[in-house]
Design an enzyme around this catalytic site. Structure first.
Site, PDB file in Angstrom:
ATOM      1  N   GLU A  64       0.849  -1.195   0.000  1.00  0.00           N
ATOM      2  CA  GLU A  64       0.000   0.000   0.000  1.00  0.00           C
ATOM      3  C   GLU A  64       0.883   1.243   0.000  1.00  0.00           C
ATOM      4  O   GLU A  64       1.887   1.311   0.715  1.00  0.00           O
ATOM      5  CB  GLU A  64      -0.912   0.014   1.232  1.00  0.00           C
ATOM      6  CG  GLU A  64      -1.823   1.234   1.292  1.00  0.00           C
ATOM      7  CD  GLU A  64      -2.665   1.316   2.557  1.00  0.00           C
ATOM      8  OE1 GLU A  64      -3.730   1.954   2.515  1.00  0.00           O
ATOM      9  OE2 GLU A  64      -2.247   0.753   3.590  1.00  0.00           O
ATOM     10  N   LYS A 138      -9.878   2.154  -2.514  1.00  0.00           N
ATOM     11  CA  LYS A 138     -10.099   1.721  -1.130  1.00  0.00           C
ATOM     12  C   LYS A 138     -11.512   2.079  -0.677  1.00  0.00           C
ATOM     13  O   LYS A 138     -11.924   3.243  -0.723  1.00  0.00           O
ATOM     14  CB  LYS A 138      -9.061   2.374  -0.216  1.00  0.00           C
ATOM     15  CG  LYS A 138      -8.989   1.835   1.201  1.00  0.00           C
ATOM     16  CD  LYS A 138      -7.788   2.452   1.910  1.00  0.00           C
ATOM     17  CE  LYS A 138      -7.529   1.844   3.267  1.00  0.00           C
ATOM     18  NZ  LYS A 138      -6.295   2.425   3.875  1.00  0.00           N
ATOM     19  N   CYS A 179      -5.729  -2.603   2.739  1.00  0.00           N
ATOM     20  CA  CYS A 179      -5.490  -2.384   4.166  1.00  0.00           C
ATOM     21  C   CYS A 179      -6.761  -2.457   5.021  1.00  0.00           C
ATOM     22  O   CYS A 179      -7.231  -3.533   5.337  1.00  0.00           O
ATOM     23  CB  CYS A 179      -4.757  -1.058   4.364  1.00  0.00           C
ATOM     24  SG  CYS A 179      -3.918  -0.929   5.973  1.00  0.00           S
TER      25      CYS A 179
END
Length: 302
Positions: A64, A138, A179
């Site tokens: 990331e 995301k 994440c």
């Protein structure tokens, strides 16, 4: 058991995983040390991809935010216009060229993406021809406050994505999360119901939640859905404003840790054997035992 209506536990019904193009292949997790020098980060990532390919990796996963420091101040400065490409997106262009030249599939970790007035934390997936096969923004922004430990609010600068991302590649059907997305089991369940063989999560867990939750969440997502999970973190830099936990890992469909590393820079190259998915699902036939008479996971976009 038939009275449980397992076929109704996921709506629409589960899609069986397609026959994978390969039964076994090597994946590389490139845990990279990230600096404030963007050109250096891009060149360093390129060298790591080349090294991984040289070791036989057919799929390479990056961390990331590998081209930029992880901070709200840095995201606008390092962001790239992926849709414009070329000089407006040097990180994106490097990944595309590397995939094409090396004839591998690349899951490009994530980079800050600029689109109009919005910034996103974005993962790009490239096929062996260098063509963009999928782009994941995301979905769940990292907004947490643990007094005395860590406070971070991605929502100060970033916009949440709107679409789950599942991509058919030369090494199987892959779901993408970034994440914080790993904390939301519904997303992994959705990917499993869409027939994923593997879920990849580039991520940068921190020094507070990393020791407690990083491996736990990976193993849970893999074991609950009986598929492979791969993660890739930046290497730890204790001088940075945000310190990553590291510990990039590959987990199998029984929740077993197949390969992992510590917090230093490293390249893990390990084999994925898709036959383990069928084996574990026959050992524990969870899909046939779900209580569709009691609960449902609804895939709104299907």
């Amino acid at each position: 058991a038939a009275a449980y209506k397992p076929e109704q536990a996921r709506v629409p019904p589960v899609l069986p995983p397609p026959p994978p193009p390969v039964s076994k292949f090597k994946i590389a997790l490139c845990q990279l040390f990230v600096t404030a020098d963007k050109e250096r980060n891009i060149e360093h990532a390129r060298k790591a991809i080349e090294e991984a390919a040289g070791k036989g990796a057919e799929l390479v996963l990056l961390p990331e935010i590998w081209n930029s420091p992880y901070s709200n101040d840095s995201f606008p400065v390092y962001a790239e216009d992926i849709e414009a490409g070329g000089d407006a997106a040097p990180s994106f262009s490097m990944l595309s060229e590397a995939a094409r030249t090396l004839q591998i599939t690349i899951i490009g970790g994530s980079i800050p993406e600029r689109c109009g007035d919005h910034l996103y934390n974005t993962c790009c997936v490239f096929g062996k021809d260098g063509v963009l096969k999928g782009k994941h923004r995301k979905l769940h922004l990292f907004d947490i406050d643990i007094p005395g430990k860590i406070t971070f609010k991605e929502s100060k600068t970033l916009t949440a994505g709107q679409n789950p991302t599942i991509v058919d590649t030369d090494v199987g059907r892959i779901g993408i999360g970034i994440c914080y997305d790993i904390r939301f089991q519904e997303l992994a369940m959705l990917y499993a119901a869409r027939g994923a063989h593997l879920i990849c999560y580039p991520g940068a867990f921190n020094m507070t939640t990393g020791p407690l939750h990083w491996e736990l969440l990976q193993r849970a997502r893999a074991a609950d859905n009986q598929l492979f999970v791969a993660t890739c973190s930046p290497a730890r830099d204790t001088s940075a404003g945000y310190t990553a936990w590291g510990h990039s890992t590959l987990v199998g469909p029984f929740g077993e840790v197949i390969a992992t590393t510590e917090h230093e820079e490293a390249i893990i190259v390990e084999e994925i054997d898709y036959s383990l998915i069928e084996l574990r699902r026959s050992n524990l036939p969870l899909e046939k035992q779900r209580r569709g008479d009691l609960y449902q996971l609804v895939d709104a976009q299907r």
